[in-house]
Design an enzyme around this catalytic site. Structure first.
Site, short mmCIF file in Angstrom:
data_model
loop_
_atom_site.label_atom_id
_atom_site.label_comp_id
_atom_site.label_asym_id
_atom_site.label_seq_id
_atom_site.Cartn_x
_atom_site.Cartn_y
_atom_site.Cartn_z
N GLU A 50 0.81 -1.22 0.00
CA GLU A 50 0.00 0.00 0.00
C GLU A 50 0.84 1.27 0.00
OE1 GLU A 50 -0.54 -2.64 1.88
OE2 GLU A 50 -2.63 -3.26 1.65
N PHE A 112 -11.55 -7.31 13.90
CA PHE A 112 -10.46 -7.78 13.05
C PHE A 112 -10.16 -6.73 11.96
CE2 PHE A 112 -9.10 -10.14 9.18
CZ PHE A 112 -7.85 -10.50 9.63
N GLN A 113 -8.91 -6.38 11.83
CA GLN A 113 -8.44 -5.37 10.87
C GLN A 113 -9.13 -4.02 11.04
OE1 GLN A 113 -8.29 -7.20 6.88
NE2 GLN A 113 -6.21 -7.86 7.35
N LYS A 162 -17.77 -1.03 5.84
CA LYS A 162 -18.20 -2.03 4.85
C LYS A 162 -19.71 -2.00 4.61
CE LYS A 162 -17.21 -6.74 3.39
NZ LYS A 162 -16.53 -8.00 3.72
N MET A 473 23.86 8.61 2.19
CA MET A 473 23.85 9.93 2.81
C MET A 473 24.21 9.83 4.29
SD MET A 473 23.70 13.03 2.15
CE MET A 473 22.71 13.71 0.81
#
Lengths: 558, 163
Positions: A50, A112-113, A162, A473
């Protein structure tokens, strides 16, 4: 009024916003939208992480000037987007991020999630929304695109539970938006304009500092006309690179920690500084107390909160840069005669001459030399993205950019892993233009799984890895300021030629400059993603450099 | 040159929606502003709330705070109120120890002088409601502390421009 599900309304609303492409990755809480997307004409580009999906949308937005759209599921999908959203926020890229969310009945239950993505993204979005009813979706999308793309652009997140995606409702798609708390001020105040004109007509050593705002408001041509009228040299911020062609006689290049020697010198000699679309970042100004102490500063910005945030200025103007510069130019053109030469321009030439041989650009595969040679073989309109670190600063210093929106890099957040997915997004926006990512090995490893996306979606970009087997760097800082005590910077040597080939891309490992140029030329004609692994010395430093916390006068040249 | 640190009262009109207070207060934290007090409540219009914020800062800080607040999409109006033309009120509930009858009558007398009210009495304590300017409440608390304060709840100030 028309009855449809929330997911259908979302896709319909995206059509109405003329969205052509969504960069995304599905998951449980966003399946209803993906189900509708399957039958839509909107192209979906499947990312492999993502973070990359958000950078792709960001690269697309910066190359095209349109709003980039990215999508992810709830929980980890949403949190993985966060780096990409923060990156877009820091660089004012117009973006709409859509996330799935657990059903409203489960919100707050640690389902969940489930994650509070509204809370998480509040400080890194221009605004965010969580519609609780399907019927809110059309107007929410309209407002989100309006906020993302107007005023100072930025990311807007829409979190869709949802059940809201599944529920059907009577939908009204508005043609206009009305947000009572959001009215960006486009036109500058005439009194302030008069003050600026007064200062600029009297200026003997004017200088223009052009930032990313110039590119965002498409004000490059006005900027150039203004510089020519005033015979004012132009320094750009890192984000402003490309706002003036870097082969223009008045262009001094990028200013700041790794700015060009002439930019860092001449800005301190100016009597009037016209700062346009900039935010006086610490990487640009060096020690802020020492920056342009005796210079009269004019600051133009569409975002009032940028004025006086980091630096007190003499004349502030709030307004759209294109509109403001047009007003200023029209008035000044009546008052001033165009100059061909003057003492200040002589000084510019003198400083240029002084620094001409002071900077060592190396030979063969030394990065400055390599980037200059690369410029020669690429068409003027080629788009360059960069990763973050030495590769980025070399590109900023030595790769001349001639057009706006052709240099795309992570400025504010400094996000390693940005360049490669951003190059994919840019290529989707401009399929007929060569797109190259100037990479370091450290950054490329962070998002190299996007090779799967560029291969499967047939988006042929070119990646040039300046491979020093180091976090370059950090290594440079440890060499210069920590007595060469390397700590956790040695990455080890990896073969990116083979990695590329494993994904089905073309891979090359380069031994000489001639070979490099040959490979680039053939990659430009190729229709498949090409990875060019260029081993460079781990001892290479980026110069010029202003040590952190020092002023621009303390620039180290070699 | 550092400018003077003063107390400023900032009055804002915001959307009356869930999450707006979070967005505003989170902005203060992110931008490193220190809030002295904040009070939020409904206005004459159902869809709008008023947030009254007091901060200690200099002029430049307050200017930046106003700009950052105005930038929030849910914020409709921000004004810095000048002390001369503003009605400022705060409410405090103060629960005091009461050891004997004398203390109880003293407290009630003082409360009357401060035009405050007794709102609860128990065997070992008495609770007073004080309303007024923050200075007045501070003065009452100084006096009350001689009796022993058990608990204090203050609302933070709320304010309106006069006229």
């Amino acid at each position: 009024m028309v009855k449809m599900s929330g997911a259908q309304a979302l896709i319909e609303a995206l059509y109405k916003e003329k969205v052509e492409v969504i960069f995304g990755l599905p998951g449980g809480a966003i399946i209803p939208v993906y189900d509708v997307l399957r039958d839509s004409k909107i192209r979906h580009i499947l990312g492999r992480h993502e973070q990359s999906v958000a950078h792709m949308a960001d690269g697309y937005a910066r190359a095209s000037g349109k709003v980039g759209v990215c999508m992810a599921t709830s929980g980890p999908g949403a949190t993985n987007l966060v780096t990409g959203i923060a990156n877009a926020y820091m660089d004012s890229a117009p973006m709409v991020a859509i996330t799935g969310q657990v059903p409203t009945s489960l919100i707050g239950k640690d389902a969940f999630q489930e994650v509070d993505i509204i809370g998480i993204t509040t400080p890194i979005t221009k605004h965010n929304y969580q519609p609780r009813h399907a019927s809110e979706i059309p107007n929410t999308i309209k407002m989100a695109f309006h906020i993302a793309s107007t005023g100072r652009p930025g990311p807007v997140l829409i979190d869709l539970p949802k059940n809201v995606q599944n529920d059907t409702a009577d939908m009204i798609f508005p043609n206009k938006v009305e947000i009572r708390g959001y009215k960006p001020n486009k036109f500058p105040h005439t009194l302030q304009v008069e003050k600026v004109i007064k200062l600029l007509t009297k200026a003997e050593k004017p200088i223009i500092m052009a930032g990313g705002g110039i590119i965002l408001s498409n004000a490059s041509l006005k900027l150039q006309a203004m510089a020519e009228l005033l015979l004012a040299p132009v320094v750009t911020t890192f984000m402003g690179k490309g706002s003036i062609p870097e082969n223009h006689p008045l262009s001094l290049g990028v200013l700041g920690m790794h700015g060009s020697a002439e930019a860092n010198r001449l800005i301190l000699e100016a009597d009037v500084l016209l700062a346009a679309g900039i935010r006086f970042s610490d990487r640009t100004t060096g020690k802020i107390e020492e920056f342009c102490q005796d210079t009269k500063i004019i600051q133009i910005d569409i975002d009032p909160s940028e004025i006086g945030k980091n630096k007190t200025v003499d004349v502030p103007i709030v307004g759209d840069l294109n509109k403001t510069l047009t007003m200023l130019y029209d008035s000044l053109a009546k008052l001033l005669e165009k100059k061909e030469d003057n003492l200040w321009f002589k000084r510019v030439r003198q400083i240029r001459e002084e620094f001409k041989d002071k900077i060592d650009q190396g030979e063969g595969l030394a990065p400055p030399n390599l980037l200059k040679k690369l410029r020669e073989v690429l068409p003027h309109n080629s788009i360059i993205t960069t990763e973050v670190g030495q590769n980025q600063m070399w590109a900023s210093l030595y790769f001349k950019v001639y057009e706006p929106r052709t240099f795309i890099s992570s400025g504010g957040l400094g996000t390693m892993g940005f360049g490669f997915p951003a190059s994919i997004g840019a290529k989707v926006a401009k399929p007929d233009v060569p797109v190259l990512d100037i990479a370091g090995d450290g950054s490329f490893m962070m998002t190299s799984n996007s090779l799967a996306t560029s291969i499967s979606e047939k988006i042929p970009v070119i990646v040039v890895i300046l491979n020093n087997s180091m976090l370059g760097m950090v290594a440079q800082w440890q060499r210069m300021f920590y007595k060469r005590r390397y700590s956790a910077v040695e990455l080890g040597a990896y073969n990116f030629e083979k990695l590329a080939k494993a994904f089905g891309a073309q891979g090359f490992r380069i031994g000489s400059l001639e070979e490099f140029i040959k490979v680039v030329k053939s990659a430009l004609k190729s229709e498949v993603t090409t990875v060019i692994d260029v081993p460079i010395s781990p001892e290479e430093n980026v110069f010029p450099m202003v040590p952190a916390g020092k002023g621009l006068k303390d620039t180290i040249y070699r | 040159m550092k400018s003077r640190v003063m107390t400023y009262i900032i009055s804002t009109i915001v959307e009356n929606k869930p999450g707006v207070l979070h967005k505003a207060s989170n902005m203060f934290r992110c931008r490193d502003f220190n809030i002295d007090s904040i009070s939020v409540g409904p206005t004459e219009r159902e869809d709008l709330s008023r947030m009254t914020i007091t901060i200690d800062g200099d002029k430049a800080t307050v200017e930046q705070l106003v700009k950052q607040l105005s930038k929030l999409i849910d914020v409709l109006k921000v004004s810095v109120l000048s002390p001369e033309s503003t009605v400022v009120r705060e409410l405090a509930l103060v629960k005091l120890h009461v050891t004997d009858a004398k203390a109880r009558s003293d407290i009630i007398n003082y409360a009357n002088v401060f035009r405050s009210r007794v709102v609860d009495v128990a065997s070992g304590s008495i609770t007073i409601e004080v309303t007024g300017s923050p200075d007045k409440i501070d003065a009452f608390l100084t006096l009350a502390s001689t009796f022993g304060i058990k608990e204090i709840a203050r609302t933070g100030i709320t304010a309106l421009v006069r006229g």
